[in-house]
Design an enzyme around this catalytic site. Structure first.
Site, short mmCIF file in Angstrom:
data_model
loop_
_atom_site.label_atom_id
_atom_site.label_comp_id
_atom_site.label_asym_id
_atom_site.label_seq_id
_atom_site.Cartn_x
_atom_site.Cartn_y
_atom_site.Cartn_z
N ASP A 19 0.83 -1.20 0.00
CA ASP A 19 0.00 0.00 0.00
C ASP A 19 0.86 1.26 0.00
OD1 ASP A 19 -2.35 1.42 -0.02
OD2 ASP A 19 -2.81 1.14 2.11
N GLY A 20 0.33 2.31 -0.59
CA GLY A 20 1.00 3.61 -0.54
C GLY A 20 1.55 4.11 -1.87
N TRP A 24 2.84 7.94 -2.59
CA TRP A 24 4.24 8.11 -3.06
C TRP A 24 4.26 9.07 -4.25
CZ3 TRP A 24 6.98 7.46 -7.53
CH2 TRP A 24 8.38 7.38 -7.42
N HIS A 36 2.33 3.35 -8.99
CA HIS A 36 2.16 1.91 -9.25
C HIS A 36 3.36 1.37 -10.03
CE1 HIS A 36 -1.73 2.14 -7.53
NE2 HIS A 36 -2.30 2.79 -8.53
N GLU A 66 -12.47 -4.61 -3.90
CA GLU A 66 -12.96 -3.23 -3.73
C GLU A 66 -12.24 -2.25 -4.66
OE1 GLU A 66 -12.24 -5.28 -1.00
OE2 GLU A 66 -14.38 -5.66 -0.85
N TRP A 68 -12.05 -2.12 -7.74
CA TRP A 68 -12.80 -1.76 -8.97
C TRP A 68 -13.47 -0.41 -8.82
CZ3 TRP A 68 -11.56 -4.81 -12.84
CH2 TRP A 68 -11.24 -6.14 -12.60
N ARG A 70 -12.15 2.26 -8.06
CA ARG A 70 -11.24 3.35 -8.43
C ARG A 70 -11.58 3.85 -9.83
NH1 ARG A 70 -5.39 2.27 -5.73
NH2 ARG A 70 -6.19 1.66 -3.70
N LEU A 130 10.32 -20.74 -4.56
CA LEU A 130 9.31 -19.84 -3.98
C LEU A 130 8.00 -19.91 -4.76
CD1 LEU A 130 8.64 -17.27 -2.15
CD2 LEU A 130 9.35 -15.92 -4.14
N ARG A 187 2.09 -4.85 6.17
CA ARG A 187 1.39 -3.79 5.42
C ARG A 187 2.23 -2.52 5.45
NH1 ARG A 187 -4.86 -2.40 4.66
NH2 ARG A 187 -4.59 -0.64 3.24
N SER A 195 -8.00 -4.73 5.33
CA SER A 195 -8.66 -4.45 4.05
C SER A 195 -9.03 -5.74 3.29
CB SER A 195 -7.77 -3.55 3.17
OG SER A 195 -7.49 -2.34 3.82
N GLU A 206 1.11 -13.27 12.43
CA GLU A 206 1.76 -12.13 13.06
C GLU A 206 1.62 -10.95 12.10
OE1 GLU A 206 3.22 -11.94 16.06
OE2 GLU A 206 2.58 -14.02 16.43
C1 IPE Z 1 -5.47 -2.77 -0.04
O1 IPE Z 1 -5.12 -1.46 -0.27
C2 IPE Z 1 -5.54 -3.52 -1.34
C3 IPE Z 1 -4.26 -3.76 -2.00
C4 IPE Z 1 -3.09 -3.47 -1.52
C5 IPE Z 1 -4.36 -4.40 -3.28
P1 IPE Z 1 -6.22 -0.31 -0.42
O2 IPE Z 1 -5.47 0.96 -0.57
O3 IPE Z 1 -7.17 -0.66 -1.51
O4 IPE Z 1 -6.99 -0.41 0.96
P2 IPE Z 1 -7.83 0.68 1.77
O5 IPE Z 1 -8.86 1.22 0.83
O6 IPE Z 1 -6.87 1.75 2.20
O7 IPE Z 1 -8.38 -0.06 2.94
C1 IPE Z 2 -1.54 0.17 -3.32
O1 IPE Z 2 -1.33 1.53 -3.38
C2 IPE Z 2 -1.78 -0.43 -4.68
C3 IPE Z 2 -3.13 -0.96 -4.88
C4 IPE Z 2 -4.10 -0.93 -4.03
C5 IPE Z 2 -3.39 -1.57 -6.18
P1 IPE Z 2 -2.54 2.56 -3.38
O2 IPE Z 2 -2.92 2.84 -4.78
O3 IPE Z 2 -3.65 2.08 -2.52
O4 IPE Z 2 -1.85 3.82 -2.74
P2 IPE Z 2 -2.49 4.87 -1.73
O5 IPE Z 2 -3.05 4.09 -0.58
O6 IPE Z 2 -3.55 5.59 -2.48
O7 IPE Z 2 -1.35 5.74 -1.34
MG MG Z 3 -4.11 2.36 -0.57
#
Ligand code: IPE
Ligand code: IPE
Ligand code: MG
Length: 239
Positions: A19-20, A24, A36, A66, A68, A70, A130, A187, A195, A206
């Site tokens: 995430d993030g 970034w 991405h 979830e 989708w 976006r 792996l 995470r 999520s 853990e």
């Molecule tokens: C969780 O991240 C899903 C993935 C990393 C693929 P999100 O960014 O979609 O989760 P929320 O909306 O912050 O909970």
């Molecule tokens: C995680 O990064 C990638 C996916 C969920 C596909 P995000 O796109 O959720 O990044 P933030 O949370 O908006 O920073």
């Molecule tokens: Mg996110």
């Protein structure tokens, strides 16, 4: 690299909520998709390191049920990025003896993604290193709903006896059937939630959280997480 003695007690299965990426990019005034793209480089690093330290299964949460919701440009970018990742990395994955697998409702993915994914999986099917398990159109609740429906059908048709229903039997209906439960779930990006990731399988995982945004997640930090995991005392309800 940590010394060998620091690599004792490694998790067998690591799950990562990557995430993030968006934040970034935002920090750099770039479009979210740039995040991405940068995040894909972290995937590369983490896969390589996982193989090196002998992790058995790495599950990467790449697209949730979830996600989708976006903007459709971002969704299609992510779908294309997956194909691009496989296109660029497959030879190396094969070389590194990585076996690809996927969880989630794959039938909900665009057809070209399904095809490309299944082809890639087929090409790594004899690999023994792996297991790189990609969670795509994955949601823990969706997975459980699909399992419940299949179990119901099998009870109705007499393939499964109601009295034989057990947690172990449910395991065999999940997308992760035959994989060990995740020992460690990581995470990035400072969010402290699951999520919808591996809800059933993560019952005793853990958890490890970091403020670092996924594109900035380094090999060193990953090794640190593994090292910290190795020191945790897992009791599974016992004393
Ligand atoms: C969780 O991240 C899903 C993935 C990393 C693929 P999100 O960014 O979609 O989760 P929320 O909306 O912050 O909970
Ligand atoms: C995680 O990064 C990638 C996916 C969920 C596909 P995000 O796109 O959720 O990044 P933030 O949370 O908006 O920073
Ligand atoms: Mg996110």
């Amino acid at each position: 690299m940590p010394q060998n003695n620091e690599l004792n007690n490694m998790p067998r299965h690591v799950g990562i909520i990557m995430d993030g990426n968006g934040r970034w990019a935002k920090k750099r005034s770039l479009p979210r998709i740039a995040g991405h793209r940068e995040g894909a480089k972290t995937v590369r690093r983490v896969v390589k390191t996982s193989g090196e330290v002998g992790i058995e299964v790495l599950t990467l949460y790449a697209f949730s049920t979830e996600n989708w919701k976006r903007p459709k440009e971002e969704v299609s970018f992510l779908m294309n990025l997956l194909i691009e990742y496989l296109f660029k990395e497959l030879d190396e994955l094969i070389e590194e003896n990585v076996k690809l697998r996927a969880i989630g409702d794959l039938t909900g993915l665009p057809l070209d993604v399904q095809d490309y994914l299944q082809n890639s999986i087929r090409k790594t099917t004899n690999n023994t290193g792996l297991i790189l398990n990609l969670a795509l159109n994955y949601g823990g609740r969706d997975e459980l709903m699909r399992a419940i429906k299949s179990i119901y059908k099998d009870i109705e048709s007499g393939t499964v006896l109601f009295d034989h229903l057990s947690a172990d039997l449910v395991d065999t209906y999940l997308d992760t059937a035959s994989l060990p439960d995740p020992d460690l779930i990581i995470r990035t990006s400072g969010e402290i939630r699951l999520s919808n990731f591996l809800l059933w399988q993560g019952a005793y995982s853990e958890l490890w959280f970091t403020e670092t945004l996924w594109p900035d997640f380094t090999k060193e930090e990953y090794l640190n997480a593994l090292k910290e995991y190795s020191k945790r005392s897992r009791r599974f309800g016992k004393v």
